[in-house]
Design a protein around this motif. Sequence first.
Motif, PDB file in Angstrom:
ATOM      1  N   ILE A  15       7.568 -28.434   4.281  1.00 34.16           N
ATOM      2  CA  ILE A  15       6.234 -29.041   4.387  1.00 34.16           C
ATOM      3  C   ILE A  15       5.583 -29.126   3.011  1.00 34.16           C
ATOM      4  N   ARG A  16       5.690 -28.052   2.232  1.00 35.10           N
ATOM      5  CA  ARG A  16       5.108 -28.057   0.881  1.00 35.10           C
ATOM      6  C   ARG A  16       5.712 -29.172   0.042  1.00 35.10           C
ATOM      7  N   GLU A  17       7.028 -29.312   0.113  1.00 35.78           N
ATOM      8  CA  GLU A  17       7.689 -30.329  -0.698  1.00 35.78           C
ATOM      9  C   GLU A  17       7.269 -31.734  -0.286  1.00 35.78           C
ATOM     10  N   ASN A  18       7.252 -31.996   1.014  1.00 34.69           N
ATOM     11  CA  ASN A  18       6.855 -33.331   1.468  1.00 34.69           C
ATOM     12  C   ASN A  18       5.382 -33.605   1.196  1.00 34.69           C
ATOM     13  N   LEU A  19       4.549 -32.565   1.228  1.00 33.10           N
ATOM     14  CA  LEU A  19       3.142 -32.741   0.894  1.00 33.10           C
ATOM     15  C   LEU A  19       2.991 -33.093  -0.591  1.00 33.10           C
ATOM     16  N   ARG A  20       3.806 -32.454  -1.446  1.00 37.18           N
ATOM     17  CA  ARG A  20       3.760 -32.785  -2.868  1.00 37.18           C
ATOM     18  C   ARG A  20       4.171 -34.232  -3.093  1.00 37.18           C
ATOM     19  N   PHE A  21       5.262 -34.662  -2.421  1.00 37.93           N
ATOM     20  CA  PHE A  21       5.700 -36.059  -2.541  1.00 37.93           C
ATOM     21  C   PHE A  21       4.627 -37.015  -2.033  1.00 37.93           C
ATOM     22  N   LEU A  22       3.963 -36.646  -0.944  1.00 41.09           N
ATOM     23  CA  LEU A  22       2.937 -37.512  -0.364  1.00 41.09           C
ATOM     24  C   LEU A  22       1.749 -37.652  -1.314  1.00 41.09           C
ATOM     25  N   CYS A  23       1.321 -36.537  -1.906  1.00 46.24           N
ATOM     26  CA  CYS A  23       0.221 -36.607  -2.880  1.00 46.24           C
ATOM     27  C   CYS A  23       0.595 -37.482  -4.073  1.00 46.24           C
ATOM     28  N   ALA A  24       1.854 -37.334  -4.542  1.00 47.89           N
ATOM     29  CA  ALA A  24       2.313 -38.145  -5.676  1.00 47.89           C
ATOM     30  C   ALA A  24       2.360 -39.624  -5.292  1.00 47.89           C
ATOM     31  N   GLU A  25       2.790 -39.898  -4.075  1.00 49.56           N
ATOM     32  CA  GLU A  25       2.865 -41.288  -3.622  1.00 49.56           C
ATOM     33  C   GLU A  25       1.470 -41.916  -3.550  1.00 49.56           C
ATOM     34  N   ILE A  26       0.509 -41.172  -3.005  1.00 53.72           N
ATOM     35  CA  ILE A  26      -0.856 -41.698  -2.904  1.00 53.72           C
ATOM     36  C   ILE A  26      -1.430 -41.913  -4.297  1.00 53.72           C
ATOM     37  N   ASP A  27      -1.179 -40.974  -5.200  1.00 52.89           N
ATOM     38  CA  ASP A  27      -1.678 -41.114  -6.563  1.00 52.89           C
ATOM     39  C   ASP A  27      -1.096 -42.369  -7.224  1.00 52.89           C
ATOM     40  N   GLY A  28       0.213 -42.627  -6.991  1.00 49.72           N
ATOM     41  CA  GLY A  28       0.850 -43.820  -7.565  1.00 49.72           C
ATOM     42  C   GLY A  28       0.210 -45.096  -7.033  1.00 49.72           C
ATOM     43  N   GLN A  29      -0.106 -45.124  -5.761  1.00 50.00           N
ATOM     44  CA  GLN A  29      -0.743 -46.310  -5.188  1.00 50.00           C
ATOM     45  C   GLN A  29      -2.156 -46.503  -5.729  1.00 50.00           C
ATOM     46  N   LEU A  30      -2.864 -45.410  -5.939  1.00 53.90           N
ATOM     47  CA  LEU A  30      -4.211 -45.498  -6.520  1.00 53.90           C
ATOM     48  C   LEU A  30      -4.161 -46.006  -7.961  1.00 53.90           C
ATOM     49  N   ILE A  31      -3.139 -45.571  -8.710  1.00 56.83           N
ATOM     50  CA  ILE A  31      -2.975 -46.067 -10.087  1.00 56.83           C
ATOM     51  C   ILE A  31      -2.766 -47.577 -10.076  1.00 56.83           C
ATOM     52  N   GLN A  32      -1.923 -48.053  -9.151  1.00 57.41           N
ATOM     53  CA  GLN A  32      -1.683 -49.494  -9.046  1.00 57.41           C
ATOM     54  C   GLN A  32      -2.959 -50.246  -8.649  1.00 57.41           C
ATOM     55  N   LEU A  33      -3.765 -49.647  -7.765  1.00 60.11           N
ATOM     56  CA  LEU A  33      -5.018 -50.280  -7.358  1.00 60.11           C
ATOM     57  C   LEU A  33      -5.983 -50.357  -8.534  1.00 60.11           C
ATOM     58  N   GLU A  34      -6.016 -49.296  -9.330  1.00 62.43           N
ATOM     59  CA  GLU A  34      -6.874 -49.294 -10.520  1.00 62.43           C
ATOM     60  C   GLU A  34      -6.434 -50.402 -11.474  1.00 62.43           C
ATOM     61  N   ALA A  35      -5.131 -50.566 -11.622  1.00 64.79           N
ATOM     62  CA  ALA A  35      -4.604 -51.627 -12.489  1.00 64.79           C
ATOM     63  C   ALA A  35      -4.985 -53.006 -11.961  1.00 64.79           C
ATOM     64  N   PHE A  36      -4.996 -53.155 -10.632  1.00 61.93           N
ATOM     65  CA  PHE A  36      -5.369 -54.442 -10.041  1.00 61.93           C
ATOM     66  C   PHE A  36      -6.825 -54.792 -10.358  1.00 61.93           C
ATOM     67  N   PHE A  37      -7.714 -53.811 -10.315  1.00 58.96           N
ATOM     68  CA  PHE A  37      -9.115 -54.091 -10.633  1.00 58.96           C
ATOM     69  C   PHE A  37      -9.277 -54.504 -12.098  1.00 58.96           C
ATOM     70  N   LYS A  38      -8.444 -53.943 -12.965  1.00 58.89           N
ATOM     71  CA  LYS A  38      -8.523 -54.306 -14.376  1.00 58.89           C
ATOM     72  C   LYS A  38      -7.898 -55.676 -14.634  1.00 58.89           C
ATOM     73  N   GLU A  39      -6.808 -55.964 -13.907  1.00 59.29           N
ATOM     74  CA  GLU A  39      -6.140 -57.264 -14.066  1.00 59.29           C
ATOM     75  C   GLU A  39      -5.538 -57.660 -12.715  1.00 59.29           C
ATOM     76  N   PRO A  40      -6.258 -58.457 -11.934  1.00 60.71           N
ATOM     77  CA  PRO A  40      -5.832 -58.775 -10.562  1.00 60.71           C
ATOM     78  C   PRO A  40      -4.675 -59.773 -10.516  1.00 60.71           C
ATOM     79  N   THR A  41      -3.453 -59.223 -10.520  1.00 61.02           N
ATOM     80  CA  THR A  41      -2.272 -60.091 -10.462  1.00 61.02           C
ATOM     81  C   THR A  41      -1.573 -59.918  -9.114  1.00 61.02           C
ATOM     82  N   ALA A  42      -0.839 -60.965  -8.729  1.00 59.34           N
ATOM     83  CA  ALA A  42      -0.094 -60.921  -7.467  1.00 59.34           C
ATOM     84  C   ALA A  42       1.009 -59.872  -7.516  1.00 59.34           C
ATOM     85  N   ALA A  43       1.572 -59.647  -8.698  1.00 64.24           N
ATOM     86  CA  ALA A  43       2.664 -58.676  -8.833  1.00 64.24           C
ATOM     87  C   ALA A  43       2.156 -57.260  -8.557  1.00 64.24           C
TER      88      ALA A  43
END
Length: 544
Positions: free
Chosen positions: A8-36
């Motif tokens: 559970i600890r390991e999957n929770l760590r992966f889940l937190c990392a995954e959410i953080d990665g998606q938030l980073i991509q969302l932040e990038a979209f606000f700075k430069e809204p590209t389809a990619a």
Amino acid sequence: MINAPKTIRENLRFLCAEIDGQLIQLEAFFKEPTAATARRIMDRAGYAHNLKSRILAACVQQMAGARKNDRKHLTLRSLEFVATDLQRIANLVRQSLRHAERIETFVTLEPERYPAIVSRVRQGVARIEDALLSRDSEKAIEIGQLQNKIEADYRKLFKAYTRDMRNPDRLPADIANSLLVASEFQRMGESLRAISEALISANIGQAVNFERYFALQGLMSDLDTASDDVTIETIAETRSGSSISAIKDKKTETVTAVFKDGDKSKVKEERQGVKSWHSIYPGLAPKILSYRKRDQSAALLIEHLPGLTFEHIVLNEGDALRNQALASLSRTLKDVWKQTRTAEPADLGSMQQLGKRLGDVRRVHPEFKETGIHFAGETLPSLDALIIKAADREARVTAPFSVYIHGDFNVDNIIYDPGENRIHFVDLHRSRYMDYVQDVSVFMVSNYRLQVLDRETRRRISDVSLAFYKSVRAFARKQGDDTFEYRLALGLARSFATSTRFILDKSHARRMWLRARYLIEQALACPPGAEARFRLQMKEIFVD
């Protein structure tokens, strides 16, 4: 807090990392809204879901060997909530992106404001693992407090977008979608708060929200007891939304106090009720050790009263203890009624109460909605019609005096201490001067509605109700209360009918519903002016 299993600890760590990665991509979209950038976020929709599913499956597997109320079970439930809200944040990321992509003039969104808000969400996600592993409630609180900052950001955006509604250069659809983007971030803040509360609950071994945790901490400081020295166990959840917990000493396992919290108005009424009982009849109610209020909630720390609830005694103890408790209860009630008696007549108003609660009853039991009963070629009036007639009769038959009553005299609100042979009352927020038949009818029906259906237990329940009735009837006669039985018939009818909303067993509920109708019919059959000669056939009512 119990250590979370490694998987559970390991999957929770992966889940937190995954959410953080998606938030980073969302932040990038606000700075430069590209389809990619948008596609990279959308393509990862399944990752968070799969990780959450693994955590939930592992928690279910671990809970199979845990008792429902122990610390391990609560920890695993809390981890389920954390994983679920993390995935919710991932869903909100994609939802905010969909709204943003529909905006034709992207400047309307004021995208430069969003990286700072995204950063707040990332801060919360980044702190989850540390708060979990360190078992530090202060770190968990910091996650929840980020909601306040995100809420403040949302309000500023809301103000800016609604101001733009007056700008003819702004497209209404763009403003609407901008508002929806801001709303998704507001919900992310709510998820962080929910995660924070789940982590705190796991740490202290008690399901809490923010208000409850701060109230508990404040009351514990008043008690001069360190939180590390006690455990907290839920005793009950009331129908009004209050929660009641026992504060136990870790070493001795003895209950040191009772913690009750809920809506401020309800807790305030409870506090006032206890104070009133102390001034009117000292020793019957528990002492209030401390009181705290916060926003719209409040909490009490109450003296723990030794003894057994009357419900426990009726269902689990022998006849000797049951009779001893019943005798003590009858003696106490008569003494209270004599000491608090006033010459002011009292209206019972049971038919008005029943009329107001029929909607609640029929939401649980729609089969109780009657338009009329057809029997042997005759049409009998509906219960609603009978209630209207009975309310008119009841208004003319008042109690000759008022006494101070409990107001919610159920068997679980009465405590008997065998060692001291004393009765105590709890849950006193409805106490007031009133017709004592109110408490009598509620007590008798709260015995009958106990959902234990074996023959011997039903006999014991019937014996308690009949013995209590005889005792109170003797009191009524000594006090010159000639219409006691007539008013009791209507009070019992109200209690039987309204109590069915707490009973899901259809057969048991129907028995109670039919008894209510029978009692109202009997009261209406009594000629006006002859109420003093009315007599209840109690065995027919309480013997199954």
